[in-house]
Design an enzyme around this catalytic site. Structure first.
Site, PDB file in Angstrom:
ATOM      1  N   GLU A  51      63.091 -40.933  57.234  1.00 30.17           N
ATOM      2  CA  GLU A  51      64.486 -41.348  57.066  1.00 30.17           C
ATOM      3  C   GLU A  51      64.522 -42.861  57.178  1.00 30.17           C
ATOM      4  O   GLU A  51      63.755 -43.459  57.952  1.00 30.17           O
ATOM      5  CB  GLU A  51      65.367 -40.718  58.149  1.00 30.17           C
ATOM      6  N   CYS A 243      70.537 -37.801  58.876  1.00 31.10           N
ATOM      7  CA  CYS A 243      71.974 -38.054  58.692  1.00 31.10           C
ATOM      8  C   CYS A 243      72.248 -38.948  57.495  1.00 31.10           C
ATOM      9  O   CYS A 243      73.377 -38.965  56.978  1.00 31.10           O
ATOM     10  CB  CYS A 243      72.563 -38.689  59.940  1.00 31.10           C
ATOM     11  N   ASN A 374      72.001 -31.465  55.647  1.00 29.24           N
ATOM     12  CA  ASN A 374      71.118 -31.869  56.749  1.00 29.24           C
ATOM     13  C   ASN A 374      71.563 -31.147  58.012  1.00 29.24           C
ATOM     14  O   ASN A 374      71.353 -29.959  58.144  1.00 29.24           O
ATOM     15  CB  ASN A 374      71.130 -33.391  56.908  1.00 29.24           C
ATOM     16  N   GLU A 375      72.214 -31.865  58.921  1.00 26.65           N
ATOM     17  CA  GLU A 375      72.703 -31.186  60.130  1.00 26.65           C
ATOM     18  C   GLU A 375      74.168 -30.819  59.917  1.00 26.65           C
ATOM     19  O   GLU A 375      75.056 -31.409  60.516  1.00 26.65           O
ATOM     20  CB  GLU A 375      72.552 -32.099  61.344  1.00 26.65           C
TER      21      GLU A 375
HETATM   22  O1  AHR Z   1      66.155 -38.254  63.446  1.00 31.18           O
HETATM   23  C1  AHR Z   1      67.319 -38.950  63.732  1.00 31.18           C
HETATM   24  C2  AHR Z   1      68.561 -38.129  63.444  1.00 31.18           C
HETATM   25  O2  AHR Z   1      68.609 -37.005  64.267  1.00 31.18           O
HETATM   26  C3  AHR Z   1      68.659 -37.558  62.072  1.00 31.18           C
HETATM   27  O3  AHR Z   1      69.155 -38.466  61.172  1.00 31.18           O
HETATM   28  C4  AHR Z   1      69.593 -36.412  62.244  1.00 31.18           C
HETATM   29  O4  AHR Z   1      69.370 -35.382  61.311  1.00 31.18           O
HETATM   30  C5  AHR Z   1      69.380 -35.990  63.672  1.00 31.18           C
HETATM   31  O5  AHR Z   1      70.569 -35.873  64.346  1.00 31.18           O
END
Ligand code: AHR
Length: 657
Positions: A51, A243, A374-375
């Site tokens: 990321e 994220c 994602n989340e």
């Molecule tokens: O890895 C950091 C963050 O942790 C990521 O962006 C997210 O998916 C999770 O909350």
């Protein structure tokens, strides 16, 4: 190279404490039966999560040295300093004409003394002595102007350590390049451009790259950081997050189509981590997308990893705006997913396959899976996911969909999604756990009781978080790494259910991070792997092809006296691989009772990660303070007796005769 020694007790390196004796006093007998093949371990089992957080892309893996190269940051001249008459430099907005690259600068050079523009880089520029550098700029001059650019690299003291001249003589936008070598090293160098002559000039995309990038590609990646990934032989690369996929608002979500093709046409946007944490605010953090989806696919291909893109599901980050695309307007989002599959796998007869080919990559990337969301969580997610699922499966039934189970590995959010997606027969569930080391130690049996016929599991983001001070740096110490290693014995033992796992996040710049712990840390010149990195690497390189039983009193070894273990065989190389983790402060003697031991060579190879202090960390100054040490031992008698040091992780390898 491994160092193989013979002898009764053979120690190749370090303070390892291996003893081999059929007569040793043992407190535990572990029975291993390499003839009983259990779960098949997928080639994808251990991968990496990338990321653009902690300056992981711009300022990190992406080798561009100029920050804010096209003047698109909120403050258009952030990262730049003007010497001379500052009113001579004007930022021009051409948003209507070029929404992808709305700004450039116009400079009026009044006389021979010129105007200076200096760029500070990403916390400085890492410059290496003898290295070649490629400078480029897109420019045009007003008719009658005769401006030239004197390019200079400077070290921390302001001394010139490389220079060149560019004469951008064109009245139409045109790219100009020049290459030169650096005469000295600088960890925090900078770029100075002096505009000389007279007249008026427009400048955009002012860029400086080292010539030595990964595979020496133009617009390339930092070779030393890619090498760290390649060394892990990861089974997949999850990309672009995290994220960042979601965006704080939908307008800032990750859109893959805007990250391919000419770099000057990739729209720069604010990085969501710029403002996310007040205590780690990073006002100069933006996404240039120089490392975009084409670079990503090629990276995965280069290092033999399966691509695993994660796409926005029509929802912005629910920790932020939680903005939602109405379901009757979601088609473009779904289409993006379908088009990405076509871009990766399509032939010349398809629109997106043709584009990939035109970008210089005729071979297909063979995309087999992608993540939707994602989340994300809640009924809005399930509703949108279902629309994606229906469309993707209709056109590409063979493509597996990775599905979020939210932010946590338990609780109401998780339970609801877990039940819903199991009911919907999801292919792969993505579980995330950022938890204290104790959680990892306690959860080594988490997957022992999972439904063997349900969705496969992707441990998509995890890391053991030792308590930090006021939310500051949580250390990548040995305790955390061993907790992860202990937990991973359970992932591997359950490889019939757990098909993929990736630690997160992957990269962090020591001067520009927002989130810790992270797997690999770097500055502008150097990098180091954390103990957690070595755990990941040892698992990945020694995963084997099938789980075989290793038991204590008929039970899995999952925390008895602080010991965790798993065994696999590699059918191809005919090796037995045993992972043994001792999270306790006591040494642990175990007798490994291996069925058919006589059919193995008498030498065994042992790699150990240990220190007598669990709080110890690696650093740029001491990058190898905790690193695997290799040793060997000789099998004698009917079992192996292993003394596992306090706070240690071992991989023991036996080869068949
Ligand atoms: O890895 C950091 C963050 O942790 C990521 O962006 C997210 O998916 C999770 O909350």
């Amino acid at each position: 190279m491994m160092n193989f020694k013979t002898g009764k007790i053979a120690l190749a390196a370090g303070a390892m404490c291996l003893s081999v004796s059929a007569f040793a006093q043992t407190s535990a007998v572990y029975t291993i039966d390499p003839t009983q093949l259990k779960a098949t371990i997928q080639p994808t089992m251990y991968g990496v999560f990338f990321e653009d957080i902690n300056m992981g892309a711009d300022g990190g893996l992406y080798a561009e040295l100029v920050k804010n190269r096209s003047f698109e940051f909120d403050k258009s001249l952030m990262g730049w300093k003007i010497t001379g008459d500052s009113t001579a430099v004007k930022v021009v907005d051409r948003k209507a004409e070029r929404p992808d690259n709305p700004h450039y600068i116009n400079v009026t050079v009044p006389s021979a003394q010129g105007i200076g523009l200096a760029n500070e880089g990403f916390r400085g520029m890492g410059i290496r002595k003898g290295e070649g550098y490629n400078f480029s700029v897109i420019a045009k001059q007003a008719a009658g102007s005769n401006i030239s650019l004197q390019i200079e690299l400077r070290d921390e003291s302001g001394r010139a350590i490389g220079s060149a001249i560019v004469q951008p003589r064109s009245t139409q936008w045109k790219k100009f390049n020049v290459s030169f070598a650096a005469s000295a090293q600088a960890a925090k160098g900078s770029l100075y451009i002096t505009l000389k002559g007279k007249g008026n000039i427009d400048l955009d995309m002012i860029s400086l790259f080292p010539q030595h990038t990964w595979k020496n590609r133009a617009n390339g990646l930092r070779a030393d950081l890619v090498q760290m990934l390649a060394d892990m032989k990861p089974g997949f690369i999850r990309f672009p997050g995290g994220c960042i996929v979601e965006g704080r608002y939908l307008v800032n979500r990750y859109q893959w189509k805007k990250t391919i093709g000419d770099v000057d046409k990739r729209e720069t946007i604010i990085n969501r981590w710029n403002t996310e944490f007040k205590h780690r605010s990073t006002p100069d953090y933006f996404q240039s997308f120089g490392l975009g989806f084409m670079e990503y696919f090629m990276l995965a291909e280069d290092i033999g990893a399966e691509p695993l893109p994660i796409l926005n599901c029509g929802m912005a980050c629910q920790f932020n705006s939680g903005e939602l695309v109405p379901v009757d307007q979601i088609d473009p989002y779904v289409q993006d997913a379908l088009d990405l599959i076509e871009f990766a796998n399509g032939d010349a007869s398809t629109k997106w396959g043709k584009l990939r080919i035109s970008l210089g990559h005729p071979a297909k990337f063979n995309l087999k899976m992608l993540g939707v969301g994602n989340e994300n969580w809640g009924p809005n997610y399930v509703e949108r996911w279902t629309l994606f699922r229906d469309a993707i499966k209709k056109k590409y039934p063979q493509v597996k969909i990775v599905t979020s189970t939210g932010t946590d590995p338990d609780g109401a959010r998780f339970d609801t999604l877990n039940t819903a997606f199991r009911g919907l027969k999801a292919d792969i569930l993505d579980e995330h756990y950022y938890r204290p080391p104790q959680w990892f130690r306690d959860n080594a049996k988490r997957y022992d009781s999972y439904d063997r016929n349900g969705p496969k599991i992707f441990a998509g983001e995890y890391a053991a978080h030792v308590p930090g001070v006021n939310d500051a740096l949580k250390k990548n110490n040995l305790e955390a790494a061993l907790a992860e290693a202990a937990f991973m014995t359970g992932l591997e033992r359950n490889a019939d259910v757990v098909n993929m796992a990736s630690y997160a996040p992957l990269f962090a710049h020591v001067d520009a991070w927002q989130w810790a712990p992270d797997l690999i840390w770097f500055d502008n010149l150097e990098h180091y792997g954390t103990p957690n990195y070595y755990v990941q690497k040892l698992y990945s390189l020694n995963k084997g092809t099938n789980v075989v039983p290793i038991l204590l009193g008929g039970q899995p070894i999952a925390g008895q006296e602080g010991i965790y273990a798993n065994a696999t065989i590699n059918k191809n190389t005919k090796e037995l691989l045993i992972k043994l983790v001792n999270v306790s402060g006591q040494s642990h003697k175990a007798s490994l009772d291996i069925k058919g031991l006589s059919s193995y060579q008498s030498k065994a190879w042992v790699t150990t990660l240990t220190s007598d202090k669990p709080d110890v960390v690696n650093s740029l100054e001491q990058p190898q303070l905790i690193a695997p040490k290799e040793g060997s031992l000789t099998v004698a008698g009917s079992s192996l007796v292993i003394d596992a040091e306090p706070y240690s992780f071992k991989v023991i390898k036996l080869k068949m005769k």
